[in-house]
Every structure is written in C-alpha cells, then in structure tokens.
Design an enzyme around this catalytic site. Sequence first.
Site, PDB file in Angstrom:
ATOM      1  N   ASN A  45       1.026  -0.989  -0.175  1.00  7.07           N
ATOM      2  CA  ASN A  45       0.176  -0.389  -0.387  1.00  7.07           C
ATOM      3  C   ASN A  45       1.195   1.346   0.105  1.00  7.07           C
ATOM      4  O   ASN A  45       2.042   1.345   0.411  1.00  7.07           O
ATOM      5  CB  ASN A  45      -1.315  -0.248   0.932  1.00  7.07           C
ATOM      6  N   VAL A  46       0.490   2.420  -0.922  1.00 10.27           N
ATOM      7  CA  VAL A  46       1.148   3.407  -0.866  1.00 10.27           C
ATOM      8  C   VAL A  46       0.039   5.032  -0.412  1.00 10.27           C
ATOM      9  O   VAL A  46      -0.890   4.994  -1.509  1.00 10.27           O
ATOM     10  CB  VAL A  46       1.862   3.376  -2.227  1.00 10.27           C
ATOM     11  N   GLU A  58      -3.067  -3.912  -3.168  1.00 14.65           N
ATOM     12  CA  GLU A  58      -3.872  -5.107  -4.347  1.00 14.65           C
ATOM     13  C   GLU A  58      -3.448  -4.104  -5.536  1.00 14.65           C
ATOM     14  O   GLU A  58      -3.388  -5.189  -6.805  1.00 14.65           O
ATOM     15  CB  GLU A  58      -4.875  -5.549  -4.097  1.00 14.65           C
TER      16      GLU A  58
HETATM   17  N1  THU Z   1      -4.892  -1.751   2.502  1.00 14.27           N
HETATM   18  C1  THU Z   1      -4.524  -2.379   1.393  1.00 14.27           C
HETATM   19  O1  THU Z   1      -4.041  -2.218   1.198  1.00 14.27           O
HETATM   20  N2  THU Z   1      -5.577  -3.155   0.898  1.00 14.27           N
HETATM   21  C2  THU Z   1      -7.108  -3.559   0.809  1.00 14.27           C
HETATM   22  O2  THU Z   1      -6.943  -4.651   0.387  1.00 14.27           O
HETATM   23  C3  THU Z   1      -7.089  -3.404   2.399  1.00 14.27           C
HETATM   24  C4  THU Z   1      -6.245  -2.071   3.024  1.00 14.27           C
HETATM   25  C5  THU Z   1      -4.683  -0.628   3.197  1.00 14.27           C
HETATM   26  C6  THU Z   1      -4.950   1.201   2.849  1.00 14.27           C
HETATM   27  C7  THU Z   1      -4.611   1.551   3.665  1.00 14.27           C
HETATM   28  O3  THU Z   1      -3.575   2.249   3.776  1.00 14.27           O
HETATM   29  C8  THU Z   1      -4.544   0.714   4.637  1.00 14.27           C
HETATM   30  O4  THU Z   1      -5.116  -0.746   4.258  1.00 14.27           O
HETATM   31  C9  THU Z   1      -5.561   0.932   6.014  1.00 14.27           C
HETATM   32  O5  THU Z   1      -6.919   1.458   5.703  1.00 14.27           O
END
Ligand code: THU
Length: 130
Positions: A45-46, A58
């Site tokens: 995640n970014v 994803e």
């Molecule tokens: N997040 C993901 O990377 N994938 C997901 O399927 C659910 C949530 C991340 C987004 C955000 O940076 C952090 O988790 C908290 O919601």
Amino acid sequence: MKVTDWELLRSEAVRAAKSAYAPYSGLHVGVAGLVDDGRVVLGCNVENASYGLGLCAECTMAGQLRLSGGGRLVAVACRSGDGELLMPCGRCRQILFELGGAECEVDTPRGILPMREVLPDAFGPEDLPS
Ligand code: THU
C-alpha cells in the site's frame, strides 16, 4: 500448472509489506500473487496526505502484474507487515476478479477460497455489452 506454494506466497506478502508507505494508517500491507506462468508479483500500500487517494497493496500489485509481463492471477495472499492475514477490501476484490477471474484462489480466514466465493455474483467483463 504448478501446485501453489502458499507458504511462499504468504512470506512474500509479508516481505512486500516492508516496502509499504503507510504513515497515516500505520497499517503496512503486502500482497503476493502467483501468475499462471509461475511468476510471483508483489504489491504494497502507498498512502497519501490526501487520504482518499491512497493505493491499496492489490492496486500496486496489479501494476506489477502488467509491468512484468501480464498473465492471469491464480492465487493471492495478503498480509500485514506483522504477518497477520488481511482480506482484500471490496474494491480490491473487484480488481482481483478482473485479473484472475472466478477461479483465482485467495487465502482467507476460512481457508483457501476461489474468487467466486470471495466476491459472489461479481460484476465482470461478461456483463458489458459486446
Ligand atoms: N489496504 C490495502 O492495502 N488493501 C486492502 O485490501 C485493504 C486496505 C490498505 C489501505 C490503507 O493504506 C490501509 O490498508 C488502511 O486501510
């Protein structure tokens, strides 16, 4: 096709989470996807100061899939940096469905499940006019 090495996918997801940029939520997310040609693609995640613009792990994996040669996802594992199992959010389930289809397998708290159970009655390419 090779049998899925779930332990490898899980450990690669944790490794990917180490690259996360998550200064706002503090949740470091990593995802690993097995491609139908045997490659493993990763995402993290970014986040963004404009909170709603943050990218899920994803989403960045989808870019890596395309940038590294394309293909179809056959298995996906998502983990926090601490190794906790995380489920893809609703939007990301749709993204996985697009790139892996109904039979793509996902590591869930209920065991390994196909996307057709993770996102039942999904909207997909076949719902568009030809
Ligand atoms: N997040 C993901 O990377 N994938 C997901 O399927 C659910 C949530 C991340 C987004 C955000 O940076 C952090 O988790 C908290 O919601």
